[in-house]
Scaffold this motif. Structure first.
Motif, PDB file in Angstrom:
ATOM      1  N   GLN A   1     -26.499  24.492  -6.926  1.00 21.99           N
ATOM      2  CA  GLN A   1     -25.685  23.577  -7.721  1.00 21.99           C
ATOM      3  C   GLN A   1     -24.683  22.772  -6.893  1.00 21.99           C
ATOM      4  OE1 GLN A   1     -23.041  25.468 -10.591  1.00 21.99           O
ATOM      5  NE2 GLN A   1     -23.446  27.425  -9.608  1.00 21.99           N
ATOM      6  N   LEU A   2     -24.578  23.022  -5.585  1.00 22.37           N
ATOM      7  CA  LEU A   2     -23.638  22.299  -4.741  1.00 22.37           C
ATOM      8  C   LEU A   2     -24.334  21.238  -3.904  1.00 22.37           C
ATOM      9  CD1 LEU A   2     -21.457  25.253  -3.431  1.00 22.37           C
ATOM     10  CD2 LEU A   2     -21.146  23.866  -5.490  1.00 22.37           C
ATOM     11  N   ALA A   3     -23.740  20.053  -3.868  1.00 25.99           N
ATOM     12  CA  ALA A   3     -24.242  18.968  -3.014  1.00 25.99           C
ATOM     13  C   ALA A   3     -23.888  19.286  -1.557  1.00 25.99           C
ATOM     14  CB  ALA A   3     -23.604  17.648  -3.442  1.00 25.99           C
ATOM     15  N   PRO A   4     -24.566  18.644  -0.608  1.00 25.58           N
ATOM     16  CA  PRO A   4     -24.241  18.892   0.800  1.00 25.58           C
ATOM     17  C   PRO A   4     -22.811  18.505   1.164  1.00 25.58           C
ATOM     18  CG  PRO A   4     -26.337  17.726   0.610  1.00 25.58           C
ATOM     19  CD  PRO A   4     -25.722  17.769  -0.762  1.00 25.58           C
ATOM     20  N   THR A   5     -22.260  17.458   0.522  1.00 23.80           N
ATOM     21  CA  THR A   5     -20.915  16.998   0.844  1.00 23.80           C
ATOM     22  C   THR A   5     -19.871  17.968   0.294  1.00 23.80           C
ATOM     23  OG1 THR A   5     -21.617  14.697   0.833  1.00 23.80           O
ATOM     24  CG2 THR A   5     -19.268  15.099   0.566  1.00 23.80           C
ATOM     25  N   TRP A   6     -18.912  18.293   1.140  1.00 26.25           N
ATOM     26  CA  TRP A   6     -17.788  19.134   0.749  1.00 26.25           C
ATOM     27  C   TRP A   6     -16.546  18.639   1.467  1.00 26.25           C
ATOM     28  CZ3 TRP A   6     -15.687  22.896   4.352  1.00 26.25           C
ATOM     29  CH2 TRP A   6     -16.378  23.003   5.549  1.00 26.25           C
ATOM     30  N   ARG A   7     -15.389  19.051   0.973  1.00 23.13           N
ATOM     31  CA  ARG A   7     -14.167  18.601   1.614  1.00 23.13           C
ATOM     32  C   ARG A   7     -13.143  19.720   1.652  1.00 23.13           C
ATOM     33  NH1 ARG A   7     -11.572  14.323  -2.791  1.00 23.13           N
ATOM     34  NH2 ARG A   7     -10.897  15.888  -4.299  1.00 23.13           N
ATOM     35  N   VAL A   8     -12.228  19.585   2.587  1.00 26.47           N
ATOM     36  CA  VAL A   8     -11.073  20.455   2.675  1.00 26.47           C
ATOM     37  C   VAL A   8      -9.887  19.609   2.231  1.00 26.47           C
ATOM     38  CG1 VAL A   8      -9.578  21.760   4.234  1.00 26.47           C
ATOM     39  CG2 VAL A   8     -12.063  21.793   4.569  1.00 26.47           C
ATOM     40  N   CYS A   9      -9.124  20.125   1.305  1.00 27.71           N
ATOM     41  CA  CYS A   9      -7.935  19.437   0.790  1.00 27.71           C
ATOM     42  C   CYS A   9      -6.710  20.188   1.297  1.00 27.71           C
ATOM     43  CB  CYS A   9      -7.979  19.440  -0.731  1.00 27.71           C
ATOM     44  SG  CYS A   9      -6.497  18.747  -1.494  1.00 27.71           S
ATOM     45  N   LEU A  10      -5.847  19.464   1.981  1.00 28.66           N
ATOM     46  CA  LEU A  10      -4.614  20.048   2.526  1.00 28.66           C
ATOM     47  C   LEU A  10      -3.423  19.367   1.876  1.00 28.66           C
ATOM     48  CD1 LEU A  10      -5.858  19.621   6.113  1.00 28.66           C
ATOM     49  CD2 LEU A  10      -5.240  21.836   5.201  1.00 28.66           C
ATOM     50  N   ALA A  11      -2.466  20.162   1.425  1.00 33.16           N
ATOM     51  CA  ALA A  11      -1.251  19.609   0.834  1.00 33.16           C
ATOM     52  C   ALA A  11      -0.073  20.432   1.312  1.00 33.16           C
ATOM     53  CB  ALA A  11      -1.329  19.637  -0.691  1.00 33.16           C
ATOM     54  N   LYS A  12       0.992  19.758   1.676  1.00 32.08           N
ATOM     55  CA  LYS A  12       2.192  20.456   2.125  1.00 32.08           C
ATOM     56  C   LYS A  12       2.814  21.208   0.963  1.00 32.08           C
ATOM     57  CE  LYS A  12       4.617  18.738   6.059  1.00 32.08           C
ATOM     58  NZ  LYS A  12       5.709  17.963   6.585  1.00 32.08           N
TER      59      LYS A  12
ATOM     60  N   VAL B   1       0.858  -1.186   0.000  1.00 34.74           N
ATOM     61  CA  VAL B   1       0.000   0.000   0.000  1.00 34.74           C
ATOM     62  C   VAL B   1       0.889   1.230   0.000  1.00 34.74           C
ATOM     63  CG1 VAL B   1      -1.631   1.354   1.381  1.00 34.74           C
ATOM     64  CG2 VAL B   1      -1.956  -1.095   1.142  1.00 34.74           C
ATOM     65  N   GLN B   2       0.539   2.201  -0.842  1.00 31.11           N
ATOM     66  CA  GLN B   2       1.267   3.456  -0.912  1.00 31.11           C
ATOM     67  C   GLN B   2       0.287   4.605  -0.808  1.00 31.11           C
ATOM     68  OE1 GLN B   2       2.860   2.793  -4.895  1.00 31.11           O
ATOM     69  NE2 GLN B   2       4.906   3.009  -4.017  1.00 31.11           N
ATOM     70  N   LEU B   3       0.749   5.732  -0.279  1.00 28.53           N
ATOM     71  CA  LEU B   3      -0.054   6.944  -0.336  1.00 28.53           C
ATOM     72  C   LEU B   3      -0.089   7.399  -1.789  1.00 28.53           C
ATOM     73  CD1 LEU B   3       1.265   8.812   2.820  1.00 28.53           C
ATOM     74  CD2 LEU B   3      -0.927   7.649   2.550  1.00 28.53           C
ATOM     75  N   ALA B   4      -1.264   7.758  -2.271  1.00 28.69           N
ATOM     76  CA  ALA B   4      -1.420   8.144  -3.678  1.00 28.69           C
ATOM     77  C   ALA B   4      -0.860   9.531  -3.956  1.00 28.69           C
ATOM     78  CB  ALA B   4      -2.889   8.087  -4.073  1.00 28.69           C
ATOM     79  N   ASN B   5      -0.842  10.390  -2.948  1.00 30.34           N
ATOM     80  CA  ASN B   5      -0.370  11.761  -3.122  1.00 30.34           C
ATOM     81  C   ASN B   5      -0.065  12.354  -1.747  1.00 30.34           C
ATOM     82  OD1 ASN B   5      -2.916  12.691  -2.021  1.00 30.34           O
ATOM     83  ND2 ASN B   5      -3.811  12.276  -4.024  1.00 30.34           N
ATOM     84  N   ASP B   6       0.262  13.623  -1.716  1.00 33.73           N
ATOM     85  CA  ASP B   6       0.608  14.271  -0.455  1.00 33.73           C
ATOM     86  C   ASP B   6      -0.580  14.975   0.201  1.00 33.73           C
ATOM     87  OD1 ASP B   6       0.298  16.387  -2.235  1.00 33.73           O
ATOM     88  OD2 ASP B   6       2.023  17.504  -1.482  1.00 33.73           O
ATOM     89  N   LYS B   7      -1.771  14.700  -0.269  1.00 31.71           N
ATOM     90  CA  LYS B   7      -2.961  15.427   0.207  1.00 31.71           C
ATOM     91  C   LYS B   7      -3.672  14.703   1.342  1.00 31.71           C
ATOM     92  CE  LYS B   7      -3.536  17.497  -4.257  1.00 31.71           C
ATOM     93  NZ  LYS B   7      -4.055  17.287  -5.574  1.00 31.71           N
TER      94      LYS B   7
END
Length: 161
Positions: free
Chosen positions: A132-143, A46-52
């Motif tokens: 036009q926005l669904a209730p689900t949202w996310r915060v994306c953090l990347a170094k 298993v690997q992390l797919a990205n730094d997010k």
């Protein structure tokens, strides 16, 4: 005031998210992330797919019961993890979709980003976008560097289908 035309449309690929469910936005998320990364580093194939890092919310922060609702802290991976190897974490397969993304600059420490400033931005962007926005949202953090204070942050909204 932020302008909605600063949002960009992005395509999210198929991916596998491994996450912990945190019971409330009032509860700190960094300990969950540290535990998750340690766990993933010790699973073969298993690997992390990205730094997010992703924080998933399932309702707007303007809703009355938002602070009593659970959210997810997760990382995308490459590979498969048997359910019994997750030890309290869960996995979820995400499918290709479109989302609106808005890059933010917050003056908060990493562990304190879940604050009024972030929630005001989410509410303002949501009000400008209408239905036009669904209730689900996310915060994306990347170094953006090796220093913990330098993180890129974006709020991403999924489109209503």
């Amino acid at each position: 005031m932020m302008a909605f035309d600063q949002l960009k449309t992005i395509e999210t690929p198929n991916s596998r998210l491994v996450y912990y469910q945190v019971e409330s936005p009032s509860e700190p998320w960094l300990p969950y992330l540290g535990d998750l990364i340690n766990k993933l580093e010790n699973i073969p194939n298993v690997q992390l797919a990205n730094d997010k890092t992703y924080l998933y919310f399932f309702k707007s922060s303007s809703e009355k019961d938002f602070y009593e609702s659970a959210y997810w802290v997760g990382r995308e991976i490459i590979g498969f993890i048997p359910e019994n190897d997750l030890q309290g974490a869960k996995s979820y397969d995400l499918y290709h979709s479109k989302a609106f993304s808005f890059d933010l600059s917050l003056e908060s420490e990493l562990g304190k980003i879940l604050s009024g400033e972030l929630y005001r931005a989410e509410q303002q962007l949501r009000s400008l976008a209408g239905s036009q926005l669904a209730p689900t949202w996310r915060v994306c953090l990347a170094k953006s560097s090796e220093q913990e204070k330098n993180w890129r942050l974006s709020i991403q909204f999924f489109q209503n289908s």
